[in-house]
Write a protein that holds these residues in place. Sequence first.
Motif, PDB file in Angstrom:
ATOM      1  N   LEU A 147       0.855  -1.180   0.000  1.00 18.60           N
ATOM      2  CA  LEU A 147       0.000   0.000   0.000  1.00 18.60           C
ATOM      3  C   LEU A 147       0.894   1.234   0.000  1.00 18.60           C
ATOM      4  O   LEU A 147       1.111   1.873   1.018  1.00 18.60           O
ATOM      5  CB  LEU A 147      -0.928  -0.031   1.218  1.00 18.60           C
ATOM      6  N   PRO A 152      -1.740   1.102  -4.412  1.00 18.11           N
ATOM      7  CA  PRO A 152      -1.250  -0.264  -4.205  1.00 18.11           C
ATOM      8  C   PRO A 152      -0.404  -0.767  -5.361  1.00 18.11           C
ATOM      9  O   PRO A 152      -0.586  -0.366  -6.514  1.00 18.11           O
ATOM     10  CB  PRO A 152      -2.546  -1.076  -4.081  1.00 18.11           C
ATOM     11  N   THR A 291      -4.440   4.458   3.704  1.00 15.87           N
ATOM     12  CA  THR A 291      -3.367   3.498   3.939  1.00 15.87           C
ATOM     13  C   THR A 291      -2.006   4.164   4.070  1.00 15.87           C
ATOM     14  O   THR A 291      -1.094   3.600   4.674  1.00 15.87           O
ATOM     15  CB  THR A 291      -3.315   2.453   2.806  1.00 15.87           C
TER      16      THR A 291
END
Length: 400
Positions: A147, A152, A291
């Motif tokens: 992440l 990602p 994230t």
Amino acid sequence: MHTTSPLSPEDPPEIGGFELLARIGQGGMGQVYLGESPGGEQAAVKVIKPSLVDSETRLRFAQEIEVLKTVWGNRVAAFLDADPEAEPPWLATEYVEGADLRKHVAAYGPLPAVLVASLGATLAEALALVHKQGLLHRDLKPANVLLGPNGPKIIDFGLAVFAESGSSLTAPNTVVGTPMCMAPEQANGVKPLTEAVDAYALGAVLLFALTGRYPYQAANVHVLFHMVTDPETPPDLTGVPAELSPVLASMLAHEAGDRPSLPSVVQQFRSVIEAQGLKVAQARRRLTALTSAPPAPAPGTTAPAVQAPSPTPADATTVTTPAPGGSVPTPADVPPPGPAPHGDHDYTPTRKDVPAVPAPPADAPPAPPSAPAPRPPRRSPQARRTAQQLREAYAAKAPF
């Protein structure tokens, strides 16, 4: 558990032109270093142990490198350089700053449904591009999804094979993959595999992102393989919201032919996102923001201290095919039911976690000019702290 450490006197100062800054971790067949190219690019440099180098090892390593050279895409961590004929053989891959999905979920809990849909659309599109290159990943799992600050990325294509090939880089009578994310036909040792195995694995990864669980979990590998390969045992989709249940159920279908194509998966997740009043790009930005600068740890949990990666049962990648009358891995090869263990999977804050320095008042006199800060010495504590951010997938989980 061992923390990331500085170089030892036995470590070389450089490999293949990459200056080595620190040790990242050590696996069964290799050592991993944080390296820096002459131009200042950071890389994960994997080196095979000299004691294990022989002609067969070099051949397999060279084959894997050739596979890695063919993999490309915005959502794929890049191959940088390698030399299977060097002493010792080495491989350099792109450094990606950020936690892997397994660490993030373990430390901060599952992702919201709409962000799982965003993650699914992103990864499905990335895998579809890989498939267009004639490759399968074969070992997609939460630890192989980083992440990063730009979204990602998929890593660790060391187990990839060409989709149309019945051959494999693995020994006969073995199954390569992670049991909890392994498609039934893969667990049964069917060859050649098809693109459907990656669709299944992506479904397992997204189920984990959403619930912290895998489709099948058991304390005993015999039971786990039976559950995965039994057409009468459906995957556990408990807790999956209604808007995601149909697509995840189809991705985790027992029969490969019943699973949707990855472009279809992208469209289904896009529809879920748009039904929430968001554009796909907005959802991805929210996913990256969450994230990259995660919230406080989930109740009852704490973010563990940063440490070097080490092997865990859940990350075992090569298991023996459970043929009739044959041997199978011991129960220690499979984690107990429940959320994935995370004692060795820790989240490393990114630069976004560092508080911003407040700007000076508008009427403040200009600060006197200062000399440029000298470059920190190599192999400094700062370099070692940076090394600690390198993900576990760059270490012991590599196929070499």
